[in-house]
Design a protein around this motif. Structure first.
Motif, PDB file in Angstrom:
ATOM      1  N   TRP A  35      52.664  65.108   2.161  1.00 55.16           N
ATOM      2  CA  TRP A  35      51.952  64.724   3.378  1.00 55.16           C
ATOM      3  C   TRP A  35      52.796  65.055   4.606  1.00 55.16           C
ATOM      4  O   TRP A  35      52.284  65.595   5.587  1.00 55.16           O
ATOM      5  CB  TRP A  35      51.612  63.233   3.335  1.00 55.16           C
ATOM      6  N   TYR A  36      54.087  64.750   4.567  1.00 53.02           N
ATOM      7  CA  TYR A  36      54.962  65.067   5.691  1.00 53.02           C
ATOM      8  C   TYR A  36      55.102  66.570   5.891  1.00 53.02           C
ATOM      9  O   TYR A  36      55.186  67.051   7.018  1.00 53.02           O
ATOM     10  CB  TYR A  36      56.346  64.422   5.516  1.00 53.02           C
ATOM     11  N   ASN A  41      53.556  68.120  13.051  1.00 53.54           N
ATOM     12  CA  ASN A  41      53.833  66.914  13.847  1.00 53.54           C
ATOM     13  C   ASN A  41      54.315  65.735  12.992  1.00 53.54           C
ATOM     14  O   ASN A  41      54.517  64.649  13.496  1.00 53.54           O
ATOM     15  CB  ASN A  41      52.615  66.506  14.666  1.00 53.54           C
ATOM     16  N   ARG A  42      54.513  65.970  11.697  1.00 51.96           N
ATOM     17  CA  ARG A  42      55.028  64.939  10.790  1.00 51.96           C
ATOM     18  C   ARG A  42      56.405  65.378  10.304  1.00 51.96           C
ATOM     19  O   ARG A  42      56.569  66.507   9.844  1.00 51.96           O
ATOM     20  CB  ARG A  42      54.113  64.765   9.586  1.00 51.96           C
ATOM     21  N   ASN A  43      57.373  64.474  10.406  1.00 45.35           N
ATOM     22  CA  ASN A  43      58.733  64.830  10.020  1.00 45.35           C
ATOM     23  C   ASN A  43      59.443  63.683   9.326  1.00 45.35           C
ATOM     24  O   ASN A  43      59.204  62.521   9.641  1.00 45.35           O
ATOM     25  CB  ASN A  43      59.558  65.226  11.249  1.00 45.35           C
ATOM     26  N   VAL A  58      63.889  58.118   7.900  1.00 45.83           N
ATOM     27  CA  VAL A  58      62.788  57.705   8.758  1.00 45.83           C
ATOM     28  C   VAL A  58      61.722  58.795   8.718  1.00 45.83           C
ATOM     29  O   VAL A  58      62.035  59.984   8.763  1.00 45.83           O
ATOM     30  CB  VAL A  58      63.267  57.414  10.212  1.00 45.83           C
ATOM     31  N   GLY A  59      60.476  58.364   8.573  1.00 46.74           N
ATOM     32  CA  GLY A  59      59.339  59.276   8.585  1.00 46.74           C
ATOM     33  C   GLY A  59      58.525  59.022   9.831  1.00 46.74           C
ATOM     34  O   GLY A  59      58.181  57.880  10.127  1.00 46.74           O
ATOM     35  N   VAL A  67      55.827  58.617  19.375  1.00 42.16           N
ATOM     36  CA  VAL A  67      56.309  58.919  18.034  1.00 42.16           C
ATOM     37  C   VAL A  67      56.057  57.659  17.214  1.00 42.16           C
ATOM     38  O   VAL A  67      56.548  56.585  17.554  1.00 42.16           O
ATOM     39  CB  VAL A  67      57.813  59.273  18.037  1.00 42.16           C
ATOM     40  N   ILE A  68      55.252  57.791  16.180  1.00 38.65           N
ATOM     41  CA  ILE A  68      54.935  56.658  15.318  1.00 38.65           C
ATOM     42  C   ILE A  68      55.885  56.677  14.122  1.00 38.65           C
ATOM     43  O   ILE A  68      55.948  57.669  13.391  1.00 38.65           O
ATOM     44  CB  ILE A  68      53.483  56.716  14.829  1.00 38.65           C
ATOM     45  N   VAL A  69      56.619  55.599  13.961  1.00 35.86           N
ATOM     46  CA  VAL A  69      57.500  55.456  12.807  1.00 35.86           C
ATOM     47  C   VAL A  69      56.645  54.929  11.661  1.00 35.86           C
ATOM     48  O   VAL A  69      56.200  53.794  11.677  1.00 35.86           O
ATOM     49  CB  VAL A  69      58.678  54.497  13.116  1.00 35.86           C
TER      50      VAL A  69
END
Length: 121
Positions: A35-36, A41-43, A58-59, A67-69
């Protein structure tokens, strides 16, 4: 210090993410890594401590102004050393123009971190 996830770190990342209760199952863990990887935009970022060991991860999901953690966890051996706050500090430095926010699972930690720093961007 934060290090952007790459395939070389897969076993380390899986080990750290497995400390999250919902990600204990290997197939769930593998699908989360996919998924990441699926969107730019996903890291995932791994965090090294002063002894040069990866002890946290941290994702995040990055949007226009925030930035959503989505996930954050640290090795149980260093859990009481404020590592999560250090990870969030480094994340804020990396995304200095954006507000760091949490999801349902991470909002309490983000709120405590903001109160410690006396802010909320």
């Amino acid at each position: 210090m934060l290090y952007k996830y790459k395939k070389d770190y897969q076993k380390i990342a899986m080990g750290l993410l497995s400390f999250i209760a919902e990600l204990k199952d290997i197939s769930r863990l593998q699908s989360e890594l996919k998924w990441y990887d699926a969107e730019d935009n996903r890291n995932l970022y791994l965090w090294k401590d002063d002894s040069n060991d990866f002890v946290g991860i941290v994702g995040i999901e990055e949007n226009d102004d925030i930035v959503i953690v989505r996930h954050i966890t640290v090795s149980p051996a260093v859990r009481n050393e404020g590592v999560s706050f250090k990870i969030l500090d480094d994340l804020q430095n990396l995304y200095s123009e954006k507000k760091i926010m949490g999801n349902i699972e991470t909002t309490n930690l983000i709120t405590k971190w903001e109160m410690k720093n006396g802010s909320g961007k």
